[in-house]
Design a protein around this motif. Structure first.
Motif, PDB file in Angstrom:
ATOM      1  N   PRO A   1       0.848  -1.243   0.118  1.00 59.83           N
ATOM      2  CA  PRO A   1      -0.047   0.147   0.088  1.00 59.83           C
ATOM      3  C   PRO A   1       0.728   1.238   0.008  1.00 59.83           C
ATOM      4  CG  PRO A   1      -0.154  -1.105   2.104  1.00 59.83           C
ATOM      5  CD  PRO A   1       0.574  -2.077   1.051  1.00 59.83           C
ATOM      6  N   PRO A   2       0.487   2.081  -0.686  1.00 59.42           N
ATOM      7  CA  PRO A   2       1.064   3.498  -0.611  1.00 59.42           C
ATOM      8  C   PRO A   2       1.055   4.006   0.484  1.00 59.42           C
ATOM      9  CG  PRO A   2      -0.457   3.550  -2.722  1.00 59.42           C
ATOM     10  CD  PRO A   2      -0.767   2.435  -1.785  1.00 59.42           C
ATOM     11  N   PRO A   3       2.234   4.919   1.262  1.00 63.79           N
ATOM     12  CA  PRO A   3       2.250   5.236   2.386  1.00 63.79           C
ATOM     13  C   PRO A   3       1.177   6.259   2.612  1.00 63.79           C
ATOM     14  CG  PRO A   3       4.533   5.652   1.308  1.00 63.79           C
ATOM     15  CD  PRO A   3       3.469   5.054   0.200  1.00 63.79           C
ATOM     16  N   ASP A   4       0.695   7.140   1.775  1.00 63.72           N
ATOM     17  CA  ASP A   4      -0.538   8.000   2.028  1.00 63.72           C
ATOM     18  C   ASP A   4      -1.510   7.157   2.330  1.00 63.72           C
ATOM     19  OD1 ASP A   4       1.061  10.422   1.863  1.00 63.72           O
ATOM     20  OD2 ASP A   4       0.454  10.881  -0.211  1.00 63.72           O
ATOM     21  N   LEU A   5      -2.005   6.095   1.707  1.00 65.27           N
ATOM     22  CA  LEU A   5      -3.288   5.425   1.883  1.00 65.27           C
ATOM     23  C   LEU A   5      -3.058   4.400   3.208  1.00 65.27           C
ATOM     24  CD1 LEU A   5      -5.568   3.995   0.757  1.00 65.27           C
ATOM     25  CD2 LEU A   5      -4.060   2.219  -0.294  1.00 65.27           C
ATOM     26  N   LEU A   6      -1.864   3.862   3.521  1.00 69.10           N
ATOM     27  CA  LEU A   6      -1.494   3.434   4.885  1.00 69.10           C
ATOM     28  C   LEU A   6      -1.735   4.370   5.963  1.00 69.10           C
ATOM     29  CD1 LEU A   6      -0.561   0.960   6.403  1.00 69.10           C
ATOM     30  CD2 LEU A   6       1.767   1.823   6.077  1.00 69.10           C
ATOM     31  N   GLU A   7      -1.328   5.638   6.106  1.00 71.73           N
ATOM     32  CA  GLU A   7      -1.561   6.442   7.015  1.00 71.73           C
ATOM     33  C   GLU A   7      -3.003   6.739   7.315  1.00 71.73           C
ATOM     34  OE1 GLU A   7      -2.189   9.865   9.262  1.00 71.73           O
ATOM     35  OE2 GLU A   7      -2.220   9.889   7.200  1.00 71.73           O
ATOM     36  N   MET A   8      -3.817   6.972   6.149  1.00 69.65           N
ATOM     37  CA  MET A   8      -5.124   7.324   6.342  1.00 69.65           C
ATOM     38  C   MET A   8      -5.979   5.956   6.689  1.00 69.65           C
ATOM     39  SD  MET A   8      -7.834   8.248   3.239  1.00 69.65           S
ATOM     40  CE  MET A   8      -7.880   6.453   2.723  1.00 69.65           C
ATOM     41  N   VAL A   9      -5.808   4.978   6.098  1.00 71.56           N
ATOM     42  CA  VAL A   9      -6.353   3.814   6.848  1.00 71.56           C
ATOM     43  C   VAL A   9      -6.136   3.291   8.372  1.00 71.56           C
ATOM     44  CG1 VAL A   9      -6.688   1.231   6.805  1.00 71.56           C
ATOM     45  CG2 VAL A   9      -6.666   2.472   4.383  1.00 71.56           C
ATOM     46  N   VAL A  10      -5.126   3.509   8.781  1.00 68.19           N
ATOM     47  CA  VAL A  10      -4.589   3.451  10.269  1.00 68.19           C
ATOM     48  C   VAL A  10      -5.082   4.474  11.034  1.00 68.19           C
ATOM     49  CG1 VAL A  10      -2.646   3.211  11.766  1.00 68.19           C
ATOM     50  CG2 VAL A  10      -2.327   2.275   9.581  1.00 68.19           C
ATOM     51  N   SER A  11      -5.290   5.731  10.436  1.00 74.54           N
ATOM     52  CA  SER A  11      -5.645   7.004  11.349  1.00 74.54           C
ATOM     53  C   SER A  11      -7.171   6.539  11.547  1.00 74.54           C
ATOM     54  CB  SER A  11      -5.382   8.189  10.752  1.00 74.54           C
ATOM     55  OG  SER A  11      -6.212   8.426   9.485  1.00 74.54           O
ATOM     56  N   TRP A  12      -8.002   6.208  10.293  1.00 74.53           N
ATOM     57  CA  TRP A  12      -9.282   5.887  10.606  1.00 74.53           C
ATOM     58  C   TRP A  12      -9.533   4.791  11.767  1.00 74.53           C
ATOM     59  CZ3 TRP A  12     -11.080   5.288   4.636  1.00 74.53           C
ATOM     60  CH2 TRP A  12     -11.200   6.764   4.345  1.00 74.53           C
ATOM     61  N   ILE A  13      -8.892   3.608  11.457  1.00 75.01           N
ATOM     62  CA  ILE A  13      -9.153   2.648  12.329  1.00 75.01           C
ATOM     63  C   ILE A  13      -8.608   2.989  13.499  1.00 75.01           C
ATOM     64  CG2 ILE A  13      -8.860  -0.062  12.780  1.00 75.01           C
ATOM     65  CD1 ILE A  13      -8.280  -0.309   9.752  1.00 75.01           C
ATOM     66  N   PHE A  14      -7.646   3.493  13.883  1.00 73.20           N
ATOM     67  CA  PHE A  14      -7.163   3.820  15.228  1.00 73.20           C
ATOM     68  C   PHE A  14      -7.966   4.732  15.942  1.00 73.20           C
ATOM     69  CE2 PHE A  14      -4.167   5.521  18.310  1.00 73.20           C
ATOM     70  CZ  PHE A  14      -3.717   4.504  19.019  1.00 73.20           C
ATOM     71  N   GLU A  15      -8.764   5.667  15.204  1.00 70.02           N
ATOM     72  CA  GLU A  15      -9.660   6.531  15.799  1.00 70.02           C
ATOM     73  C   GLU A  15     -10.848   5.984  16.256  1.00 70.02           C
ATOM     74  OE1 GLU A  15     -11.984  10.776  14.767  1.00 70.02           O
ATOM     75  OE2 GLU A  15     -10.170  10.161  13.847  1.00 70.02           O
ATOM     76  N   ASP A  16     -11.257   5.075  15.617  1.00 66.42           N
ATOM     77  CA  ASP A  16     -12.492   4.345  15.782  1.00 66.42           C
ATOM     78  C   ASP A  16     -12.514   2.718  15.352  1.00 66.42           C
ATOM     79  OD1 ASP A  16     -14.890   3.205  16.648  1.00 66.42           O
ATOM     80  OD2 ASP A  16     -16.242   4.608  15.486  1.00 66.42           O
ATOM     81  N   PRO A  17     -11.999   1.836  16.199  1.00 69.01           N
ATOM     82  CA  PRO A  17     -11.691   0.550  15.584  1.00 69.01           C
ATOM     83  C   PRO A  17     -13.076  -0.047  15.277  1.00 69.01           C
ATOM     84  CG  PRO A  17     -10.439   0.785  17.776  1.00 69.01           C
ATOM     85  CD  PRO A  17     -11.392   1.935  17.527  1.00 69.01           C
ATOM     86  N   ARG A  18     -14.244   0.227  15.490  1.00 68.86           N
ATOM     87  CA  ARG A  18     -15.569  -0.237  15.326  1.00 68.86           C
ATOM     88  C   ARG A  18     -15.658   0.033  13.943  1.00 68.86           C
ATOM     89  NH1 ARG A  18     -18.697   2.359  19.723  1.00 68.86           N
ATOM     90  NH2 ARG A  18     -17.450   3.915  19.089  1.00 68.86           N
ATOM     91  N   LEU A  19     -15.066   1.005  13.151  1.00 71.12           N
ATOM     92  CA  LEU A  19     -15.478   1.439  11.640  1.00 71.12           C
ATOM     93  C   LEU A  19     -15.308  -0.070  10.940  1.00 71.12           C
ATOM     94  CD1 LEU A  19     -15.562   3.459   9.577  1.00 71.12           C
ATOM     95  CD2 LEU A  19     -13.099   3.411   9.407  1.00 71.12           C
ATOM     96  N   ILE A  20     -14.574  -0.807  11.009  1.00 71.14           N
ATOM     97  CA  ILE A  20     -14.316  -2.069  10.278  1.00 71.14           C
ATOM     98  C   ILE A  20     -15.401  -3.076  10.410  1.00 71.14           C
ATOM     99  CG2 ILE A  20     -12.057  -1.514   9.752  1.00 71.14           C
ATOM    100  CD1 ILE A  20     -11.226  -3.738  11.569  1.00 71.14           C
ATOM    101  N   LEU A  21     -16.333  -2.870  11.378  1.00 66.57           N
ATOM    102  CA  LEU A  21     -17.411  -3.783  11.669  1.00 66.57           C
ATOM    103  C   LEU A  21     -18.822  -3.223  11.265  1.00 66.57           C
ATOM    104  CD1 LEU A  21     -16.334  -5.044  15.489  1.00 66.57           C
ATOM    105  CD2 LEU A  21     -15.884  -5.969  13.260  1.00 66.57           C
ATOM    106  N   ILE A  22     -18.608  -2.116  10.721  1.00 62.45           N
ATOM    107  CA  ILE A  22     -20.231  -1.622  10.261  1.00 62.45           C
ATOM    108  C   ILE A  22     -20.832  -2.340   9.383  1.00 62.45           C
ATOM    109  CG2 ILE A  22     -21.246   0.431   8.972  1.00 62.45           C
ATOM    110  CD1 ILE A  22     -18.998   2.498  10.123  1.00 62.45           C
ATOM    111  N   THR A  23     -20.302  -2.700   8.360  1.00 61.09           N
ATOM    112  CA  THR A  23     -21.003  -3.631   7.472  1.00 61.09           C
ATOM    113  C   THR A  23     -21.688  -5.039   7.983  1.00 61.09           C
ATOM    114  OG1 THR A  23     -19.714  -2.759   5.571  1.00 61.09           O
ATOM    115  CG2 THR A  23     -21.007  -4.856   5.300  1.00 61.09           C
ATOM    116  N   PHE A  24     -20.894  -5.587   8.888  1.00 62.07           N
ATOM    117  CA  PHE A  24     -20.905  -6.815   9.390  1.00 62.07           C
ATOM    118  C   PHE A  24     -22.310  -6.504  10.740  1.00 62.07           C
ATOM    119  CE2 PHE A  24     -20.368  -9.011  13.677  1.00 62.07           C
ATOM    120  CZ  PHE A  24     -20.861 -10.194  13.275  1.00 62.07           C
ATOM    121  N   LEU A  25     -22.066  -5.606  11.180  1.00 65.33           N
ATOM    122  CA  LEU A  25     -23.157  -5.080  12.284  1.00 65.33           C
ATOM    123  C   LEU A  25     -24.550  -4.624  11.789  1.00 65.33           C
ATOM    124  CD1 LEU A  25     -21.067  -3.125  14.819  1.00 65.33           C
ATOM    125  CD2 LEU A  25     -21.859  -5.521  15.072  1.00 65.33           C
TER     126      LEU A  25
END
Length: 484
Positions: free
Chosen positions: A236-260
């Motif tokens: 993954p490009p560094p900018d993409l990696l930094e963005m994804v990590v910042s999203w998930i670190f701020e709210d880990p539940r983000l990646i469960l939205i579809t499942f929930l």
């Protein structure tokens, strides 16, 4: 929520046609003929217009057509007629063989994208928005799909730039019900626009986190599937990696939205995006030390360039703390899952981290470790793998037995933490001197080591429970520390 559809088919299920009389059947057939006639009349009027006004007129007629249908049935059928009009006048695929399509220039295409963004923004009924978006961009398995995907990428990119939330919500639904091969194409278009073409533009993409978390969840699932670290180009490009990590670190539940928020069966359709990006994120964290070790900046003549090598080394150092933060967030999400799976009555029935993905990851790690043989990076990768496996099994996200893990992990280099996990804890009587979070000693010898007879005073090893019951002691916390 609509069920996922097969490629080239509308995602709304066709209602069973039941006629209570012969007259009702005749009325239905008459209505079908009338609609075909209406579409033919519309087409003849569109042929007299220029490309942009014809495309605008198609959207206008589609809005009227589907709004009328939704008054009669909750999930209307996307007929062949509207799809043909879209392909001819929006995607410029000529209907007659040999005829020249009307092409829009770049300015007209930009105007069309603005019209579409404004339409979805102003349409107040979500059901109409969703069916229009689906009729526009659901793959049909024909030559119009390339034009369809190109326009979709530009529309979603514009929606990100001007923060058109209804478009992003429609795109999130599209990603959920569309085969994954098309989803990664949309993800690639957005990564190209916001992480490659213009430096710093990733900040615009980053801001949609609060506007449309549902789209962010599906976007993460798509990009983690696209960038699987199987080659240097798919890191993954560094900018993409930094963005994804910042999203998930701020709210880990983000990646469960579809499942929930999705009605789920125990078996999932094949060929579509996973319910969560957990498997792919584990792959990122575990493979990163070895994948970055493998990557070398080369000139066109194949020789290593000093400046490129220095820049690459600096970039690697910047990325490693991001993967450590991501690893911590993934472990936190895994620990949440037991309650959610139990609540949905899926505990022990649905593995959100499929065992076959673990097998594939172990094979890739074994190959990289043999090829590169870097002791420090291999140890870090195996430590992260061991932690992810332990927490995934304890939470019910990974359905397998320790025997399965022993067989799969036997090809990996020796790692103390991994041996601890695949051997498993031994249940002992409570001991006053031991604190509640104590992880009991392991009596099963590590793989490849000779078996020694047990001490006479030592209790026998208990029998392992069978799949799919989780094999770790319920209620015993695992005091892990994220590997940094």
């Amino acid at each position: 929520m609509a069920a996922a559809a097969a490629p080239g088919r509308p995602f709304w299920p066709r209602p069973a046609t039941v006629y209570h009389s012969a007259a009702a059947g005749r009325r239905w057939r008459t209505e079908r003929v009338r609609k075909r006639g209406t579409m033919s009349d519309i087409r003849h009027s569109l042929l007299r217009r220029d490309a942009l006004s014809a495309a605008k007129e198609v959207l206008y007629h589609l809005d009227i057509y589907f709004s009328s249908q939704l008054q009669n049935v909750p999930l209307p059928i996307v007929d062949k007629g509207p799809v043909e009009l879209l392909e001819e006048f929006l995607f410029q695929i000529p209907k007659e063989r040999g005829s020249q399509p009307k092409r829009m220039n770049s300015l007209q295409e930009l105007q069309l994208l603005e019209i579409m963004c404004n339409y979805f923004q102003e349409q107040s009924k979500d059901s109409v928005r969703q069916i229009i978006f689906s009729s526009l961009f659901s793959p049909q398995g024909n030559k119009a799909d390339d034009s369809r995907m190109a326009l979709l990428g530009k529309l979603v990119s514009m929606a990100v730039a001007v923060c058109r939330v209804p478009v992003l919500e429609c795109a999130a639904s599209w990603l959920q019900r569309t085969p994954a091969v098309y989803c990664v194409r949309l993800a690639q278009a957005l990564v190209d626009d916001y992480c490659s073409l213009v430096p710093g533009s990733v900040q615009t993409l980053k801001q949609i986190f609060s506007a449309s978390p549902r789209f962010c969840c599906q976007f993460i699932t798509s990009v983690t599937m696209l960038y699987d670290m199987s080659s240097d180009e798919l890191i993954p490009p560094p900018d993409l990696l930094e963005m994804v990590v910042s999203w998930i670190f701020e709210d880990p539940r983000l990646i469960l939205i579809t499942f929930l928020n999705t009605p789920i069966a125990a078996s999932l359709p094949i060929g579509f995006l996973e319910l969560t990006p957990l498997s792919s994120l584990i792959r990122w964290c575990v493979k990163a030390p070895l994948a970055y070790k493998r990557r070398k900046p080369l000139l066109s003549n194949g020789h290593l360039n000093g400046k490129l090598a220095k820049d690459s080394s600096a970039s690697e150092k910047d990325c490693h703390p991001l993967y450590s933060k991501l690893h911590l967030s993934v472990l936190q999400v895994l620990m949440m899952l037991q309650g959610h799976l139990t609540e949905k009555n899926l505990y022990g029935r649905l593995g959100l981290v499929p065992f076959e993905h673990v097998v594939s990851l172990v094979e890739e790690m074994s190959r990289l470790a043999d090829e590169l043989n870097p002791p420090k990076e291999t140890e870090l990768a195996l430590d992260r793998l061991a932690q992810a496996l332990q927490v995934a099994m304890a939470s019910g996200a990974l359905l397998c037995t320790r025997e399965d893990l022993r067989t799969v992990c036997s090809r990996l280099p020796h790692n103390n933490l991994l041996q601890l996990v695949i051997s498993g804890p031994v249940q002992q009587q409570a001991h006053a001197a031991l604190h509640p979070g104590f992880y009991p000693p392991i009596h099963t010898p590590p793989l490849g080591y000779p078996t020694h007879p047990a001490h006479p005073a030592m209790p026998a090893h208990p029998a392992l429970p069978a799949h799919p019951v989780q094999t770790f002691i319920p209620g015993v916390p695992f005091p892990y520390r994220p590997i940094r």
